[in-house]
Enzyme design. Structure first.
Site: not given
Ligand code: WQD
Length: 338
Positions: A124, A149, A153
């Site tokens: 991402s 989050y 990644k």
């Protein structure tokens, strides 16, 4: 190729499964259905006239995963499975670190056991943290993530990169998505967030069908052309095709590579709303709210590397994405809970 798609019942996963099947690949899906519905499998079959093999379960369940690799001779893996709600990750960091990192570690261990050496990872743009210049290239610094989050990644990229150093036979591609929007042109599959949508487009479509009274615009005092946040909104089908291109170019190259998947254009919140209203002839009531914590002002991609090395570019327009999102939502006002 026979491709294992973890998280293949999700928004981006399901669109990628459709394109893999359409391009003649065989697909096996693992999904724990924690953020997706089994109905999506019927929709995939309706679109492609093909039936992907499906296993419900968690990637980090090593006996479960080992059994799948034993049963199927897998050529490559696309790893989508992971929790993805930014806000929830701030409230429940351990849930995110355990699920998103352990799934990758177990997957790599089982891939090694079965000599599977091709991996595409769903990364991402959030790994770029708070960037200092635009557009973003793959060489720009990463790691200044602003939530768990995004940290997962970033950490997954590190895990896979170091695994590739220890295993030169590996070919691992990190695909850094910008902001996926839109839906398959059939309107049969699309984004189906559980509860209040975190992301902009599904919130817009829920306002458009009357499920929500208005769109909250999180801040109009950013240093941007109209004060609202700017992002690189990429059609989910273009994103899916980027995965197919990654797999098909992976045949000849080994090692760890990174690609941005975006359009190379920035669009503000107000510009996206205006595009949606123009595309669909609807009005979206707005309410300006304070900035959302953790948001950045601007974020869009330089996709030169993807164009030259994957032979891939995004071809669908913002209007296409607005029309396709609306078609999905208006045909499925309750998402897959029909
Ligand atoms: C976009 C813009 C908001 C909702 C995150 C993750 C990323 C990716 C996509 C995870 C921002 C504004 C939003 C709303 C608003 N993966 N906004 N009102 O935060 O850029 O990216 O989701 O799913 O990794 O970081 O996407 O759609 O939440 O926000 O004004 O109701 O829209 O402030 O400027 P984001 P988003």
């Amino acid at each position: 190729m026979r491709v294992l798609v973890t998280g293949g019942a999700g928004y981006i996963g399901s669109h990628t499964v459709v394109e893999l099947l359409t391009h003649g690949h065989e697909v096996i899906i693992i999904d724990d259905l924690s953020n997706s519905k089994k109905e999506v499998l019927n929709r995939i079959q309706t679109i492609t006239q093909k039936v992907p093999t499906f296993y419900q379960g968690q990637v980090q369940d090593e006996p479960f995963l080992t059994q799948i690799f034993t049963t199927h001779s897998i050529d490559a893996v696309i790893h989508f499975a992971g929790y993805k709600a930014v806000g929830e990750s701030v409230e429940k960091p351990l849930k995110y670190f355990e699920n998103n990192l352990l799934s990758t570690i177990v997957l790599l261990r089982v891939m090694e056991q079965f000599n599977v050496h091709k991996l595409v990872f769903s990364s991402s743009a959030t790994v770029y943290g708070t960037p200092t210049k635009m557009p973003l290239t793959e060489e720009d610094p990463i790691g200044g993530t602003t939530n768990p989050y995004g940290a997962t990644k970033f950490m997954n990229e590190l895990i896979i990169k170091d695994y590739c150093v220890a295993h030169p036979e590996m070919a691992a591609t990190m695909l850094r998505y910008f902001n996926p929007i839109g839906a398959h042109v059939s309107g049969l599959i699309g984004e189906d967030p559980q509860g209040i949508p975190n992301n902009l487009m599904p919130f817009i479509t829920q306002v458009a069908i009357g499920k929500r009274p208005e769109l909250n615009v999180f801040g109009n005092d950013y240093p941007t052309r109209d004060g609202t946040g700017i992002r690189d909104y990429i059609h989910v089908v273009d994103l899916a095709l980027g995965h197919v291109a990654s797999l098909e170019t992976m045949q000849q190259n080994k090692g760890y590579v990174v690609f941005n998947l975006g359009t190379g254009k920035g669009t503000s919140v107000l510009e996206l709303v205006a595009a949606f209203e123009q595309a669909n002839g609807v009005k979206i009531p707005l309410r300006i709210q304070p900035r959302r914590s953790g948001d950045i002002a601007e974020n869009y991609a330089d996709c030169t590397k993807s164009k030259h090395e994957l032979g891939w570019v995004a071809t669908r327009s913002l209007i296409d994405a607005c029309r396709d999102s609306w078609r999905w939502q208006s045909k499925n006002p309750k998402g897959y809970n029909q």
